[in-house]
Design an enzyme around this catalytic site. Structure first.
Site, PDB file in Angstrom:
ATOM      1  N   ALA A  34       0.795  -1.219   0.000  1.00 51.65           N
ATOM      2  CA  ALA A  34       0.000   0.000   0.000  1.00 51.65           C
ATOM      3  C   ALA A  34       0.828   1.269   0.000  1.00 51.65           C
ATOM      4  O   ALA A  34       1.733   1.424   0.778  1.00 51.65           O
ATOM      5  CB  ALA A  34      -0.903  -0.004   1.227  1.00 51.65           C
ATOM      6  N   VAL A 155       3.113  -3.775   6.793  1.00 46.73           N
ATOM      7  CA  VAL A 155       2.057  -3.520   5.821  1.00 46.73           C
ATOM      8  C   VAL A 155       2.617  -2.852   4.573  1.00 46.73           C
ATOM      9  O   VAL A 155       2.252  -3.200   3.441  1.00 46.73           O
ATOM     10  CB  VAL A 155       0.948  -2.644   6.447  1.00 46.73           C
ATOM     11  N   GLU A 156       3.526  -1.910   4.767  1.00 40.76           N
ATOM     12  CA  GLU A 156       4.049  -1.145   3.634  1.00 40.76           C
ATOM     13  C   GLU A 156       4.990  -1.946   2.744  1.00 40.76           C
ATOM     14  O   GLU A 156       4.892  -1.882   1.522  1.00 40.76           O
ATOM     15  CB  GLU A 156       4.762   0.110   4.143  1.00 40.76           C
ATOM     16  N   THR A 157       5.910  -2.676   3.351  1.00 35.13           N
ATOM     17  CA  THR A 157       6.975  -3.294   2.548  1.00 35.13           C
ATOM     18  C   THR A 157       7.304  -4.730   2.950  1.00 35.13           C
ATOM     19  O   THR A 157       8.340  -5.250   2.543  1.00 35.13           O
ATOM     20  CB  THR A 157       8.274  -2.466   2.633  1.00 35.13           C
ATOM     21  N   TYR A 355      -6.991   0.664   6.090  1.00 39.37           N
ATOM     22  CA  TYR A 355      -5.540   0.619   6.266  1.00 39.37           C
ATOM     23  C   TYR A 355      -5.182   0.745   7.743  1.00 39.37           C
ATOM     24  O   TYR A 355      -4.394  -0.043   8.283  1.00 39.37           O
ATOM     25  CB  TYR A 355      -4.890   1.750   5.473  1.00 39.37           C
TER      26      TYR A 355
END
Length: 384
Positions: A34, A155-157, A355
Protein backbone atom coordinates in the site's frame (compact mmCIF):
# COMPACT_ATOMS: atom_id res chain seq x y z
CA UNK A 1 -6.06 5.80 -22.75
CA UNK A 2 -5.05 7.92 -25.74
CA UNK A 3 -3.69 10.75 -23.60
CA UNK A 4 -1.38 8.38 -21.80
CA UNK A 5 -0.19 6.50 -24.84
CA UNK A 6 0.54 9.66 -26.79
CA UNK A 7 2.21 11.53 -23.96
CA UNK A 8 5.72 10.28 -24.65
CA UNK A 9 5.53 11.45 -28.24
CA UNK A 10 4.47 14.89 -27.07
CA UNK A 11 7.35 15.14 -24.64
CA UNK A 12 9.86 13.97 -27.22
CA UNK A 13 8.70 16.76 -29.50
CA UNK A 14 9.35 19.47 -26.96
CA UNK A 15 12.03 21.85 -28.21
CA UNK A 16 13.73 21.98 -24.81
CA UNK A 17 14.29 18.20 -24.52
CA UNK A 18 17.98 17.43 -24.04
CA UNK A 19 17.93 13.65 -24.21
CA UNK A 20 16.25 11.35 -26.74
CA UNK A 21 13.09 9.72 -25.39
CA UNK A 22 13.10 6.01 -24.76
CA UNK A 23 10.29 3.73 -25.82
CA UNK A 24 7.78 3.25 -23.00
CA UNK A 25 8.19 -0.04 -21.16
CA UNK A 26 5.11 -1.74 -19.74
CA UNK A 27 6.01 -2.92 -16.26
CA UNK A 28 5.69 -6.60 -15.43
CA UNK A 29 6.43 -6.17 -11.74
CA UNK A 30 3.62 -6.17 -9.24
CA UNK A 31 2.89 -2.95 -7.40
CA UNK A 32 4.49 -2.78 -3.98
CA UNK A 33 2.41 -2.77 -0.85
CA UNK A 34 0.00 0.00 0.00
CA UNK A 35 1.30 3.41 -0.95
CA UNK A 36 1.92 5.92 1.80
CA UNK A 37 -0.54 8.70 2.66
CA UNK A 38 -2.13 8.54 -0.78
CA UNK A 39 -5.24 6.55 -1.36
CA UNK A 40 -8.35 7.95 0.29
CA UNK A 41 -11.07 5.72 1.62
CA UNK A 42 -13.37 4.93 -1.32
CA UNK A 43 -16.02 3.18 0.74
CA UNK A 44 -18.47 6.08 0.38
CA UNK A 45 -19.73 7.50 -2.94
CA UNK A 46 -18.37 10.83 -4.15
CA UNK A 47 -20.32 13.97 -3.36
CA UNK A 48 -21.97 15.85 -6.16
CA UNK A 49 -20.49 19.38 -6.33
CA UNK A 50 -22.79 22.34 -5.81
CA UNK A 51 -21.20 24.02 -8.84
CA UNK A 52 -19.87 22.29 -11.98
CA UNK A 53 -16.17 21.46 -11.75
CA UNK A 54 -14.06 21.41 -14.90
CA UNK A 55 -11.09 19.13 -15.48
CA UNK A 56 -7.79 20.98 -15.39
CA UNK A 57 -5.98 18.38 -17.50
CA UNK A 58 -3.63 20.02 -20.01
CA UNK A 59 -1.41 18.80 -22.83
CA UNK A 60 2.13 17.80 -21.90
CA UNK A 61 3.48 20.37 -24.33
CA UNK A 62 2.08 23.02 -21.98
CA UNK A 63 2.19 21.35 -18.58
CA UNK A 64 5.76 20.02 -18.63
CA UNK A 65 7.57 23.28 -19.57
CA UNK A 66 5.58 25.09 -16.90
CA UNK A 67 6.53 22.41 -14.35
CA UNK A 68 10.21 22.76 -15.21
CA UNK A 69 10.12 26.54 -14.88
CA UNK A 70 8.26 26.58 -11.56
CA UNK A 71 10.29 23.73 -10.01
CA UNK A 72 13.57 25.33 -11.03
CA UNK A 73 12.55 28.67 -9.55
CA UNK A 74 11.00 27.32 -6.36
CA UNK A 75 13.84 25.00 -5.37
CA UNK A 76 16.76 26.72 -7.12
CA UNK A 77 17.55 23.71 -9.29
CA UNK A 78 19.11 23.96 -12.75
CA UNK A 79 16.31 23.83 -15.31
CA UNK A 80 18.54 21.95 -17.75
CA UNK A 81 18.97 19.15 -15.19
CA UNK A 82 15.22 18.89 -14.59
CA UNK A 83 14.63 18.87 -18.33
CA UNK A 84 17.14 16.06 -18.88
CA UNK A 85 15.50 13.91 -16.20
CA UNK A 86 12.00 14.58 -17.50
CA UNK A 87 13.02 13.75 -21.06
CA UNK A 88 14.01 10.23 -19.96
CA UNK A 89 10.95 9.63 -17.77
CA UNK A 90 8.50 7.01 -19.01
CA UNK A 91 4.73 6.93 -18.89
CA UNK A 92 3.74 3.54 -17.49
CA UNK A 93 0.29 2.17 -18.13
CA UNK A 94 0.72 -0.32 -15.28
CA UNK A 95 0.99 2.55 -12.80
CA UNK A 96 -2.25 4.07 -14.06
CA UNK A 97 -3.99 0.71 -13.83
CA UNK A 98 -2.75 0.17 -10.28
CA UNK A 99 -3.86 3.61 -9.14
CA UNK A 100 -7.27 2.96 -10.69
CA UNK A 101 -7.93 -0.05 -8.43
CA UNK A 102 -6.66 0.70 -4.91
CA UNK A 103 -6.94 -2.08 -2.33
CA UNK A 104 -8.60 0.37 0.06
CA UNK A 105 -11.70 0.30 -2.16
CA UNK A 106 -12.31 -3.32 -1.14
CA UNK A 107 -14.72 -4.06 1.72
CA UNK A 108 -13.05 -4.78 5.06
CA UNK A 109 -13.76 -8.51 4.85
CA UNK A 110 -11.71 -8.67 1.64
CA UNK A 111 -9.11 -6.06 2.58
CA UNK A 112 -8.18 -7.56 5.96
CA UNK A 113 -6.84 -10.92 4.67
CA UNK A 114 -4.39 -9.10 2.40
CA UNK A 115 -2.40 -7.87 5.40
CA UNK A 116 -3.47 -9.92 8.43
CA UNK A 117 -1.90 -13.29 7.68
CA UNK A 118 -0.06 -15.75 9.87
CA UNK A 119 3.07 -15.30 7.77
CA UNK A 120 3.04 -11.52 8.25
CA UNK A 121 2.39 -11.87 11.96
CA UNK A 122 5.22 -14.37 12.45
CA UNK A 123 7.62 -12.26 10.40
CA UNK A 124 6.60 -9.20 12.43
CA UNK A 125 7.31 -10.94 15.73
CA UNK A 126 10.74 -11.98 14.47
CA UNK A 127 11.47 -8.46 13.20
CA UNK A 128 10.43 -6.93 16.53
CA UNK A 129 12.64 -9.35 18.47
CA UNK A 130 15.63 -8.71 16.21
CA UNK A 131 15.41 -4.92 16.48
CA UNK A 132 13.96 -4.65 19.97
CA UNK A 133 16.68 -2.40 21.41
CA UNK A 134 16.47 0.17 18.59
CA UNK A 135 12.68 0.15 18.60
CA UNK A 136 12.46 0.52 22.36
CA UNK A 137 14.72 3.55 22.14
CA UNK A 138 12.45 5.16 19.55
CA UNK A 139 9.33 4.29 21.55
CA UNK A 140 10.78 5.94 24.63
CA UNK A 141 11.63 9.09 22.66
CA UNK A 142 8.43 9.50 20.63
CA UNK A 143 5.79 7.53 22.53
CA UNK A 144 4.83 5.43 19.51
CA UNK A 145 4.72 1.70 20.43
CA UNK A 146 7.35 -0.48 18.81
CA UNK A 147 4.72 -2.87 17.46
CA UNK A 148 2.96 -0.02 15.62
CA UNK A 149 6.21 0.96 13.89
CA UNK A 150 6.81 -2.68 12.98
CA UNK A 151 3.25 -3.11 11.70
CA UNK A 152 3.61 -0.06 9.44
CA UNK A 153 6.78 -1.50 7.94
CA UNK A 154 5.09 -4.89 7.64
CA UNK A 155 2.06 -3.52 5.82
CA UNK A 156 4.05 -1.14 3.63
CA UNK A 157 6.98 -3.29 2.55
CA UNK A 158 6.72 -6.74 4.20
CA UNK A 159 9.52 -5.74 6.59
CA UNK A 160 11.72 -4.41 3.83
CA UNK A 161 11.15 -7.34 1.49
CA UNK A 162 9.31 -5.27 -1.11
CA UNK A 163 10.20 -1.59 -1.12
CA UNK A 164 9.03 -1.20 -4.72
CA UNK A 165 10.58 -1.71 -8.14
CA UNK A 166 9.14 1.20 -10.11
CA UNK A 167 11.49 4.07 -10.90
CA UNK A 168 10.21 6.85 -8.66
CA UNK A 169 10.65 9.43 -11.41
CA UNK A 170 8.45 7.36 -13.74
CA UNK A 171 5.77 6.80 -11.10
CA UNK A 172 5.47 10.46 -10.20
CA UNK A 173 5.80 11.64 -13.80
CA UNK A 174 2.98 9.32 -14.89
CA UNK A 175 0.62 10.39 -12.10
CA UNK A 176 1.61 14.06 -12.31
CA UNK A 177 0.67 14.34 -15.98
CA UNK A 178 -1.69 11.41 -16.67
CA UNK A 179 -3.55 10.74 -13.44
CA UNK A 180 -6.43 8.34 -14.24
CA UNK A 181 -9.65 10.26 -14.75
CA UNK A 182 -13.25 9.11 -14.81
CA UNK A 183 -14.69 12.52 -15.78
CA UNK A 184 -17.60 11.78 -13.45
CA UNK A 185 -18.94 15.10 -12.08
CA UNK A 186 -18.55 14.00 -8.47
CA UNK A 187 -14.91 12.99 -8.97
CA UNK A 188 -13.47 15.71 -11.21
CA UNK A 189 -12.42 17.97 -8.35
CA UNK A 190 -10.68 15.12 -6.54
CA UNK A 191 -8.95 13.99 -9.74
CA UNK A 192 -7.74 17.55 -10.35
CA UNK A 193 -6.38 17.67 -6.81
CA UNK A 194 -4.71 14.28 -7.03
CA UNK A 195 -2.90 15.13 -10.26
CA UNK A 196 -1.70 18.38 -8.70
CA UNK A 197 -0.62 16.46 -5.60
CA UNK A 198 1.59 14.16 -7.65
CA UNK A 199 2.94 17.09 -9.65
CA UNK A 200 4.00 18.72 -6.40
CA UNK A 201 5.52 15.44 -5.21
CA UNK A 202 7.53 15.21 -8.42
CA UNK A 203 8.85 18.72 -7.81
CA UNK A 204 9.70 17.83 -4.23
CA UNK A 205 11.54 14.73 -5.46
CA UNK A 206 14.00 17.04 -7.20
CA UNK A 207 14.31 19.10 -4.01
CA UNK A 208 14.82 15.94 -1.94
CA UNK A 209 17.56 14.80 -4.29
CA UNK A 210 19.32 18.14 -4.00
CA UNK A 211 19.09 18.23 -0.20
CA UNK A 212 20.19 14.63 0.39
CA UNK A 213 22.63 14.13 -2.46
CA UNK A 214 20.47 11.50 -4.19
CA UNK A 215 20.49 10.78 -7.89
CA UNK A 216 16.71 10.76 -8.31
CA UNK A 217 16.93 8.69 -11.48
CA UNK A 218 18.22 5.70 -9.48
CA UNK A 219 15.51 5.66 -6.80
CA UNK A 220 12.93 2.85 -6.83
CA UNK A 221 9.61 2.73 -5.02
CA UNK A 222 5.92 1.94 -5.22
CA UNK A 223 3.58 2.65 -8.12
CA UNK A 224 2.61 5.85 -6.27
CA UNK A 225 6.18 7.06 -5.83
CA UNK A 226 6.60 6.12 -2.15
CA UNK A 227 10.12 5.10 -1.13
CA UNK A 228 12.17 3.17 1.38
CA UNK A 229 11.26 0.78 4.19
CA UNK A 230 8.49 3.07 5.42
CA UNK A 231 7.30 4.20 1.97
CA UNK A 232 7.67 7.96 2.37
CA UNK A 233 6.58 10.30 -0.39
CA UNK A 234 9.13 13.02 -1.28
CA UNK A 235 7.28 15.69 0.74
CA UNK A 236 7.14 13.41 3.77
CA UNK A 237 10.82 12.59 3.38
CA UNK A 238 11.63 16.30 3.44
CA UNK A 239 9.24 17.17 6.28
CA UNK A 240 9.38 14.20 8.65
CA UNK A 241 12.40 11.99 7.96
CA UNK A 242 14.99 12.29 10.74
CA UNK A 243 18.53 11.16 11.49
CA UNK A 244 17.94 8.33 13.96
CA UNK A 245 21.54 7.37 14.68
CA UNK A 246 23.23 10.76 14.61
CA UNK A 247 25.49 10.07 11.63
CA UNK A 248 24.50 13.33 9.94
CA UNK A 249 22.52 11.63 7.17
CA UNK A 250 18.88 10.71 6.67
CA UNK A 251 18.64 7.41 4.81
CA UNK A 252 15.28 5.64 4.69
CA UNK A 253 16.52 3.12 2.13
CA UNK A 254 19.27 1.39 4.12
CA UNK A 255 19.41 2.72 7.70
CA UNK A 256 16.81 1.18 10.03
CA UNK A 257 17.61 3.58 12.86
CA UNK A 258 16.55 6.39 10.55
CA UNK A 259 13.51 4.41 9.38
CA UNK A 260 12.21 3.70 12.90
CA UNK A 261 12.70 7.26 14.11
CA UNK A 262 11.18 8.75 10.96
CA UNK A 263 8.01 6.63 11.12
CA UNK A 264 7.54 7.61 14.77
CA UNK A 265 8.28 11.26 14.05
CA UNK A 266 5.69 11.21 11.27
CA UNK A 267 3.04 9.87 13.63
CA UNK A 268 3.75 12.57 16.19
CA UNK A 269 4.29 15.57 13.92
CA UNK A 270 1.79 14.80 11.16
CA UNK A 271 -0.71 12.58 12.93
CA UNK A 272 -0.75 14.07 16.41
CA UNK A 273 0.00 10.78 18.15
CA UNK A 274 -0.69 10.88 21.90
CA UNK A 275 1.65 8.90 24.12
CA UNK A 276 -0.16 6.21 26.09
CA UNK A 277 -3.62 6.88 24.68
CA UNK A 278 -5.81 4.17 23.07
CA UNK A 279 -6.16 3.54 19.36
CA UNK A 280 -9.53 1.84 18.90
CA UNK A 281 -12.08 -0.14 20.86
CA UNK A 282 -14.89 -2.41 19.73
CA UNK A 283 -18.31 -0.76 19.96
CA UNK A 284 -21.78 -2.11 20.63
CA UNK A 285 -24.80 -0.79 18.72
CA UNK A 286 -27.96 -0.43 20.75
CA UNK A 287 -31.07 -2.13 19.48
CA UNK A 288 -32.97 0.25 17.24
CA UNK A 289 -30.08 2.71 16.89
CA UNK A 290 -30.09 4.57 13.59
CA UNK A 291 -27.26 3.98 11.15
CA UNK A 292 -24.50 6.55 11.57
CA UNK A 293 -21.63 7.10 9.14
CA UNK A 294 -19.54 10.10 10.26
CA UNK A 295 -17.97 12.26 7.58
CA UNK A 296 -14.19 12.06 7.73
CA UNK A 297 -12.04 10.17 10.23
CA UNK A 298 -11.37 12.85 12.84
CA UNK A 299 -12.37 11.94 16.42
CA UNK A 300 -14.98 14.68 16.74
CA UNK A 301 -17.45 13.12 19.15
CA UNK A 302 -17.44 12.61 22.89
CA UNK A 303 -18.30 9.16 24.14
CA UNK A 304 -21.50 10.66 25.53
CA UNK A 305 -22.49 11.98 22.10
CA UNK A 306 -21.85 8.61 20.49
CA UNK A 307 -23.78 6.85 23.26
CA UNK A 308 -26.72 9.16 22.59
CA UNK A 309 -26.70 7.86 19.03
CA UNK A 310 -26.70 4.29 20.30
CA UNK A 311 -23.00 3.37 20.08
CA UNK A 312 -20.93 2.61 23.16
CA UNK A 313 -17.49 1.05 23.63
CA UNK A 314 -17.74 -2.59 24.64
CA UNK A 315 -15.14 -1.71 27.26
CA UNK A 316 -14.04 1.91 27.57
CA UNK A 317 -10.22 1.97 27.41
CA UNK A 318 -8.23 4.04 29.92
CA UNK A 319 -7.47 7.54 28.69
CA UNK A 320 -10.14 7.50 25.99
CA UNK A 321 -10.97 10.94 24.67
CA UNK A 322 -13.06 11.94 21.70
CA UNK A 323 -13.73 9.28 19.09
CA UNK A 324 -15.41 8.61 15.78
CA UNK A 325 -17.57 5.69 14.76
CA UNK A 326 -16.07 3.20 12.32
CA UNK A 327 -18.44 0.98 10.34
CA UNK A 328 -16.75 -2.06 8.83
CA UNK A 329 -18.16 -4.79 6.60
CA UNK A 330 -16.76 -7.80 8.45
CA UNK A 331 -16.66 -11.42 7.37
CA UNK A 332 -19.35 -12.22 9.95
CA UNK A 333 -21.43 -9.09 9.36
CA UNK A 334 -21.22 -5.41 10.38
CA UNK A 335 -18.51 -4.43 12.85
CA UNK A 336 -18.63 -1.24 14.92
CA UNK A 337 -15.51 0.34 16.35
CA UNK A 338 -14.60 3.61 18.00
CA UNK A 339 -11.48 5.27 16.62
CA UNK A 340 -9.59 7.66 18.91
CA UNK A 341 -6.89 10.23 18.20
CA UNK A 342 -4.19 7.61 17.69
CA UNK A 343 -6.34 5.80 15.13
CA UNK A 344 -6.66 9.08 13.31
CA UNK A 345 -2.86 9.42 13.48
CA UNK A 346 -2.49 6.11 11.63
CA UNK A 347 -4.87 7.32 8.92
CA UNK A 348 -2.52 10.23 8.24
CA UNK A 349 -0.08 7.62 6.93
CA UNK A 350 -2.70 6.36 4.49
CA UNK A 351 -6.12 8.02 4.46
CA UNK A 352 -8.19 4.88 4.90
CA UNK A 353 -9.98 3.36 7.88
CA UNK A 354 -9.26 -0.08 6.44
CA UNK A 355 -5.54 0.62 6.27
CA UNK A 356 -5.41 1.96 9.82
CA UNK A 357 -7.41 -0.97 11.19
CA UNK A 358 -5.12 -3.45 9.44
CA UNK A 359 -2.08 -1.74 10.98
CA UNK A 360 -3.69 -1.80 14.42
CA UNK A 361 -4.76 -5.44 14.30
CA UNK A 362 -1.41 -6.54 12.92
CA UNK A 363 0.38 -4.64 15.69
CA UNK A 364 -1.76 -6.34 18.33
CA UNK A 365 -0.92 -9.75 16.92
CA UNK A 366 2.79 -8.90 16.67
CA UNK A 367 2.79 -7.77 20.30
CA UNK A 368 1.31 -11.14 21.28
CA UNK A 369 -1.71 -9.72 23.07
CA UNK A 370 -4.73 -11.93 23.48
CA UNK A 371 -7.13 -10.53 20.94
CA UNK A 372 -9.41 -12.92 19.07
CA UNK A 373 -10.23 -10.18 16.55
CA UNK A 374 -6.59 -10.04 15.55
CA UNK A 375 -6.03 -13.81 15.62
CA UNK A 376 -5.64 -15.47 12.24
CA UNK A 377 -5.69 -19.22 11.55
CA UNK A 378 -2.83 -20.72 9.54
CA UNK A 379 -4.91 -20.43 6.37
CA UNK A 380 -4.77 -16.64 6.60
CA UNK A 381 -8.56 -16.28 6.75
CA UNK A 382 -9.83 -13.85 9.40
CA UNK A 383 -10.79 -15.36 12.72
CA UNK A 384 -14.37 -15.24 13.92
Amino acid sequence: MSRTLSSRALLCALPFALVACATPVQPTEKPSAAPTILVPDESTPPKQPSQPVVSNARALSVAVPEFIRTTSAKYDIDAAYITSVMAKAQMREGIINAMSRPAEAKPWKDYRPIFITQQRISAGKAFLAKHRAALDKVEAQYGVPAEIIVAIIGVETSYGGNTGSYPVVDALYTLAFAYPRTNEPGRIERENNREQFFRDELAQLFAMGKENGFDVTTLKGSYAGAMGWGQFMPSSYRDYAVDGDGDGKVDLFNNLDDVFASVANYFVKKGGWKRGEPIVSRAVRAKGAAAFEPEGLEPRYTLEQLAARGYKPRTAPPGAGNATLLNLDGVNGPEYWLGYQNFYAITRYNISKHYAMAVYQLSEAIAGRENPLAAVPASGRPGA
